[in-house]
Design a protein around this motif. Structure first.
Motif, short mmCIF file in Angstrom:
data_model
loop_
_atom_site.label_atom_id
_atom_site.label_comp_id
_atom_site.label_asym_id
_atom_site.label_seq_id
_atom_site.Cartn_x
_atom_site.Cartn_y
_atom_site.Cartn_z
N ILE A 1 -10.40 -4.60 -10.92
CA ILE A 1 -10.44 -3.33 -11.79
C ILE A 1 -10.66 -3.86 -13.36
O ILE A 1 -10.01 -4.73 -13.93
CB ILE A 1 -8.91 -2.64 -11.87
N ARG B 264 -1.58 0.90 -4.75
CA ARG B 264 -2.83 1.09 -3.75
C ARG B 264 -3.82 1.40 -4.55
O ARG B 264 -5.18 1.04 -4.24
CB ARG B 264 -2.44 1.77 -2.51
N LEU B 265 -3.73 1.73 -5.85
CA LEU B 265 -5.03 2.07 -6.84
C LEU B 265 -5.62 0.75 -7.21
O LEU B 265 -6.43 0.87 -8.00
CB LEU B 265 -4.60 3.14 -7.79
N TYR C 34 -2.36 11.63 -11.81
CA TYR C 34 -2.69 10.67 -12.83
C TYR C 34 -3.61 11.40 -13.78
O TYR C 34 -4.46 11.90 -13.35
CB TYR C 34 -3.43 9.25 -12.35
N MET D 195 -5.61 -2.04 -5.57
CA MET D 195 -5.86 -3.00 -4.40
C MET D 195 -7.42 -2.83 -4.04
O MET D 195 -7.83 -1.74 -4.30
CB MET D 195 -5.01 -2.61 -3.17
N ALA D 196 -7.94 -3.84 -3.35
CA ALA D 196 -9.29 -3.72 -2.60
C ALA D 196 -9.05 -4.49 -1.65
O ALA D 196 -8.58 -5.65 -1.39
CB ALA D 196 -10.19 -4.47 -3.69
N ILE E 1 -13.61 0.42 -5.09
CA ILE E 1 -12.54 0.64 -5.92
C ILE E 1 -12.44 2.00 -6.22
O ILE E 1 -13.28 2.79 -6.36
CB ILE E 1 -12.44 -0.24 -7.30
N SER F 240 4.71 0.54 -6.48
CA SER F 240 4.10 1.32 -7.69
C SER F 240 4.63 0.30 -8.78
O SER F 240 5.72 -0.32 -8.73
CB SER F 240 4.48 2.78 -8.00
N ILE G 216 -6.43 1.07 3.16
CA ILE G 216 -7.08 0.28 3.01
C ILE G 216 -7.37 -1.08 3.91
O ILE G 216 -8.36 -1.43 4.52
CB ILE G 216 -7.35 -0.47 1.42
N PHE H 7 0.80 -1.17 0.08
CA PHE H 7 -0.07 0.23 -0.18
C PHE H 7 0.96 1.21 0.02
O PHE H 7 0.74 2.27 -0.74
CB PHE H 7 -1.07 -0.01 1.11
N TYR H 8 1.76 1.26 0.89
CA TYR H 8 2.63 2.55 0.93
C TYR H 8 3.88 2.55 -0.04
O TYR H 8 4.25 3.62 -0.54
CB TYR H 8 3.21 2.91 2.40
N PHE I 223 2.80 3.98 -11.30
CA PHE I 223 1.27 3.82 -10.82
C PHE I 223 1.15 3.34 -9.74
O PHE I 223 1.45 2.15 -9.53
CB PHE I 223 0.62 3.08 -12.02
N GLU I 224 0.49 3.70 -8.81
CA GLU I 224 0.76 3.31 -7.36
C GLU I 224 0.01 1.98 -7.34
O GLU I 224 -1.26 1.64 -7.76
CB GLU I 224 -0.14 4.31 -6.42
N ILE J 261 0.27 10.14 -0.01
CA ILE J 261 0.17 9.70 1.32
C ILE J 261 1.49 9.98 2.38
O ILE J 261 2.44 9.20 2.07
CB ILE J 261 0.12 8.01 1.21
N VAL K 209 1.56 9.69 -15.34
CA VAL K 209 1.86 10.04 -14.19
C VAL K 209 2.68 10.76 -13.77
O VAL K 209 3.88 10.76 -14.37
CB VAL K 209 2.20 8.52 -13.17
#
Lengths: 136, 149
Positions: free
Chosen positions: A87, A72-73, B144, A75-76, B109, A54, B84, A50-51, A69-70, B39, B6
């Motif tokens: 996604i 965390r985007l 983004y 993840m769910a 999401i 990318s 999350i 998460f942190y 591109f991170e 973050i 990005v």
């Protein structure tokens, strides 16, 4: 109709063993998978991915997500309904069947590095039914 | 055809004001979606206080503009989002936690913000003001952009 059993679910793993490095994973689709419909990332240590994570993802030599591109985007958590977790990427042709992932670990003050695993789940279908074709 | 880019802005200190440019591909025709994330590290002594606040906490203010042709087309108060995996844990707490400021969350999401910005030049100008007042935190602001090519 779209039935769950028509969806091919594949999992690919990358082991992140060093901090601040890029790890490349090269994988191949199931030979019957012709259209990618969804993708999701998980990890055995959610907070690290998460942190710190990318990635860049390419399918069939086409860039799906750009560098940086991170993670965390993609993840769910458990709080997302299971049916909504992946996604949606449209109906992307698998072409040569190659999946390439460049995963980058970057320092973050919130979590210290320990080795972790990144799992990439890819959902694909053999062929598009009418409903999927219209949605493409 | 769609393309995502990005842009990363490094924020070095509190209250920093940063002006930057995002270079777009020459064949980009319009911006169709965007998302801003940041973050920053949460210091341990601040963490308890921040996590008791409802979900968000302000990190900074951002403006994006297209020079000459169009002025500011997007501005946002960037928020710190709790991870999350924390939300997941919150979700499994008993219902009576409602009284303590936590929520029974139906997660979803993360989505991009839809926007329709035709582009005449290949430059987007940005201005960012950091709004974190305590501690001295370095973090990355990520912008983004989904482009139509």
């Amino acid at each position: 109709m779209i039935y769950k059993h028509n969806i091919i679910k594949e999992r690919f793993d990358i082991k992140i063993t060093d901090a601040n490095q890029v790890f490349k994973g090269e994988f191949e689709h199931d030979k019957n998978a012709h259209y990618v419909t969804g993708i999701i990332l998980t990890s055995d240590k959610d907070d690290l991915m998460f942190y710190r994570g990318s990635q860049k993802i390419q399918i069939n030599d086409k860039e799906l997500f750009p560098e940086d591109f991170e993670s965390r985007l993609l993840m769910a958590g458990l709080n997302v309904a299971p049916d909504n977790r992946a996604i949606s990427v449209g109906n992307l042709e698998t072409g040569n069947g190659r999946i390439e992932v460049w995963f980058k670990d970057t320092d973050h003050g919130a979590v210290k590095f320990t080795p972790y695993r990144v799992s990439i789940y890819i959902f694909s279908v053999v062929e598009l039914c009418d409903k999927q074709g219209q949605g493409a | 055809m769609k393309k995502q880019i990005v842009h990363i802005v490094d924020v070095e200190r509190n209250g920093q004001k940063i002006q930057f440019q995002i270079k777009l591909p020459l064949n980009a025709e319009k911006i169709t979606a965007l998302k801003i994330t940041a973050i920053p590290q949460v210091r341990k002594d601040d963490r308890k206080q921040i996590e008791s606040l409802p979900i968000e906490n302000e990190v900074g203010w951002l403006w994006l503009r297209i020079p000459e042709k169009r002025d500011v087309f997007y501005s946002e108060s960037v928020k710190r989002i709790l991870p999350i995996y924390n939300l997941t844990i919150t979700n499994h707490k008993p219902l009576d936690d409602f009284d303590h400021g936590t929520f029974w969350t139906q997660g979803k999401i993360e989505e991009f913000f839809s926007i329709n910005v035709p582009i005449k030049t290949n430059i987007v100008e940005g201005f960012y003001i950091d709004r974190i007042t305590t501690g001295n935190q370095k973090y990355r602001l990520r912008i983004y952009l989904t482009l139509e090519i």
